[in-house]
Design a protein around this motif. Sequence first.
Motif: not given
Length: 261
Positions: A52-57, A80-83, A102-105, A121-126
């Motif tokens: 499961i890939l999570v974009t933000h919290e 890391g910010g999302t977790l 981010r930026g690392e496959a 407006d989330a901690r570390d969204p992607c």
Amino acid sequence: MELTVLASGSKGNCAYIRGEHGALLIDAGLSARETLRRIANAGADASLIEAILVTHEHIDHVRGVDVLARKLHVPVYATGGTLEAFSEKYGPTSADVRRCRRGEAFAVGDFSVEPFAASHDARDPCGFCVAEGDLRIGCCTDTGTITPAIFDRLASCDAVLLESNHCSKMLEDGPYPAYLKSRIRSKRGHLSNSDAARCLQGLAGRIQMAVLAHVSEINNTPEKVLSSALEGLGFYSDQIAVTVAPQDPGPVHPETCGFRL
């Protein structure tokens, strides 16, 4: 690859990407039970899910993540910010959580997954670009602006899952309080129909398909989303398959909310 949008909007967001041998979920904003029901209704196979890939919290993206990951015995990937934000908001989890950058496959089965920075407006969204073989799908469903970096990621894809959240006029004339309107239209809020159309205009000639998502039930309509997108595509409108993901939870119809490459 095949993409089916299982839920899209403020009540929950979840997309199922199937490859040749496995599958991924992007977000799990419905309960685990409802997510599994929709997967079955879509004719998909939950046993193929590898992560499961999570974009933000935000809750409409993570409501079912913990239970679903443990039930399916699959890892959860997030920044890391999302977790950290997830743990602070919802408590610790015994699921297998893995930090991505981010930026690392990174690889999940036969998939190559590349997270990229979103503006929300989330901690570390992607957002995520998911590739298998020569095919690549870009997913960006919560961002207040399309940065040059986001555009470059989407432009490298064969298909995109892109936010088209609100009609600017409907938002301005609608019932939301001023602070919420300001949040939505900020660069850390959500894309308007015209924002999404401009993005598609730039992607014309590069992508084959687009699914427009996270459509507001209050400040938008699927008809306005589609009309704006086709206008943005101009001469390319008959060359790129465009569909609008369903706004609210209900029966899943893969032919109207997804695509196959």
